[in-house]
Design a protein around this motif. Sequence first.
Motif, PDB file in Angstrom:
ATOM      1  N   MET A 120       0.846  -1.169   0.000  1.00 46.45           N
ATOM      2  CA  MET A 120       0.000   0.000   0.000  1.00 46.45           C
ATOM      3  C   MET A 120       0.898   1.241   0.000  1.00 46.45           C
ATOM      4  O   MET A 120       1.701   1.437   0.893  1.00 46.45           O
ATOM      5  N   LYS A 121       0.741   2.068  -0.973  1.00 44.09           N
ATOM      6  CA  LYS A 121       1.566   3.264  -1.132  1.00 44.09           C
ATOM      7  C   LYS A 121       0.849   4.482  -0.537  1.00 44.09           C
ATOM      8  O   LYS A 121      -0.307   4.723  -0.839  1.00 44.09           O
ATOM      9  N   LYS A 122       1.563   5.217   0.364  1.00 46.88           N
ATOM     10  CA  LYS A 122       0.966   6.405   0.972  1.00 46.88           C
ATOM     11  C   LYS A 122       1.109   7.580   0.022  1.00 46.88           C
ATOM     12  O   LYS A 122       2.157   7.775  -0.589  1.00 46.88           O
ATOM     13  N   GLU A 123       0.037   8.329  -0.048  1.00 46.21           N
ATOM     14  CA  GLU A 123       0.064   9.515  -0.901  1.00 46.21           C
ATOM     15  C   GLU A 123       0.462  10.738  -0.070  1.00 46.21           C
ATOM     16  O   GLU A 123       0.173  10.817   1.116  1.00 46.21           O
ATOM     17  N   ILE A 124       1.123  11.665  -0.715  1.00 42.70           N
ATOM     18  CA  ILE A 124       1.475  12.933  -0.067  1.00 42.70           C
ATOM     19  C   ILE A 124       0.266  13.849  -0.182  1.00 42.70           C
ATOM     20  O   ILE A 124      -0.246  14.101  -1.263  1.00 42.70           O
ATOM     21  N   LYS A 125      -0.184  14.327   0.962  1.00 42.36           N
ATOM     22  CA  LYS A 125      -1.354  15.204   0.977  1.00 42.36           C
ATOM     23  C   LYS A 125      -0.895  16.656   1.011  1.00 42.36           C
ATOM     24  O   LYS A 125       0.040  17.005   1.704  1.00 42.36           O
ATOM     25  N   GLN A 126      -1.597  17.486   0.289  1.00 41.48           N
ATOM     26  CA  GLN A 126      -1.308  18.913   0.281  1.00 41.48           C
ATOM     27  C   GLN A 126      -1.837  19.546   1.570  1.00 41.48           C
ATOM     28  O   GLN A 126      -2.953  19.259   1.987  1.00 41.48           O
ATOM     29  N   VAL A 127      -1.044  20.373   2.176  1.00 46.42           N
ATOM     30  CA  VAL A 127      -1.428  21.046   3.407  1.00 46.42           C
ATOM     31  C   VAL A 127      -1.411  22.545   3.149  1.00 46.42           C
ATOM     32  O   VAL A 127      -0.512  23.071   2.495  1.00 46.42           O
ATOM     33  N   ASN A 128      -2.406  23.230   3.693  1.00 45.61           N
ATOM     34  CA  ASN A 128      -2.473  24.680   3.558  1.00 45.61           C
ATOM     35  C   ASN A 128      -1.308  25.295   4.336  1.00 45.61           C
ATOM     36  O   ASN A 128      -1.169  25.074   5.534  1.00 45.61           O
ATOM     37  N   GLN A 129      -0.488  26.095   3.706  1.00 45.06           N
ATOM     38  CA  GLN A 129       0.699  26.686   4.334  1.00 45.06           C
ATOM     39  C   GLN A 129       0.351  27.739   5.380  1.00 45.06           C
ATOM     40  O   GLN A 129       1.173  28.078   6.209  1.00 45.06           O
ATOM     41  N   SER A 130      -0.865  28.268   5.321  1.00 44.81           N
ATOM     42  CA  SER A 130      -1.217  29.341   6.253  1.00 44.81           C
ATOM     43  C   SER A 130      -1.903  28.819   7.513  1.00 44.81           C
ATOM     44  O   SER A 130      -2.361  29.615   8.323  1.00 44.81           O
ATOM     45  N   LEU A 131      -1.952  27.507   7.708  1.00 44.59           N
ATOM     46  CA  LEU A 131      -2.565  26.972   8.921  1.00 44.59           C
ATOM     47  C   LEU A 131      -1.739  27.356  10.141  1.00 44.59           C
ATOM     48  O   LEU A 131      -0.531  27.234  10.152  1.00 44.59           O
ATOM     49  N   GLY A 132      -2.399  27.860  11.169  1.00 43.37           N
ATOM     50  CA  GLY A 132      -1.724  28.223  12.402  1.00 43.37           C
ATOM     51  C   GLY A 132      -1.050  29.584  12.367  1.00 43.37           C
ATOM     52  O   GLY A 132      -0.398  29.975  13.318  1.00 43.37           O
ATOM     53  N   LYS A 133      -1.203  30.311  11.305  1.00 46.16           N
ATOM     54  CA  LYS A 133      -0.598  31.640  11.205  1.00 46.16           C
ATOM     55  C   LYS A 133      -1.692  32.695  11.248  1.00 46.16           C
ATOM     56  O   LYS A 133      -2.829  32.451  10.850  1.00 46.16           O
TER      57      LYS A 133
END
Length: 106
Positions: A1-14
């Motif tokens: 099972m290959k894990k996919e890289i998920k996109q994360v919002n860069q502005s989270l927590g800012k």
Amino acid sequence: MKKEIKQVNQSLGKNAQIGIFTGFQFAISMLSFGLGFFLSFPLGVGMIWSILVGIWFAVTAIILSGQRPYLFWSRIFPNVPFWTRGYIRYSSPIEKRKAGAKKVGL
């Protein structure tokens, strides 16, 4: 099972930035400017002085709402004393009163 890289919002927590200030600081400074201006203008100090009072209020609010307001407050209030744990033998206040009641004869 290959894990996919998920996109994360860069502005989270800012915080939202408006120039060099956060959105919170900008809103507080605008409210403080308006408060200072509208408190001083009806007193008849003139337009220039009202603007200066508003700027003074706004700058004070920015200093106090910044990331390190302790740099300002530490100049007003001295350092908190350093407390250490210690032990002492308990003596009853009643016993102290009895000892203090003795008269010394001269």
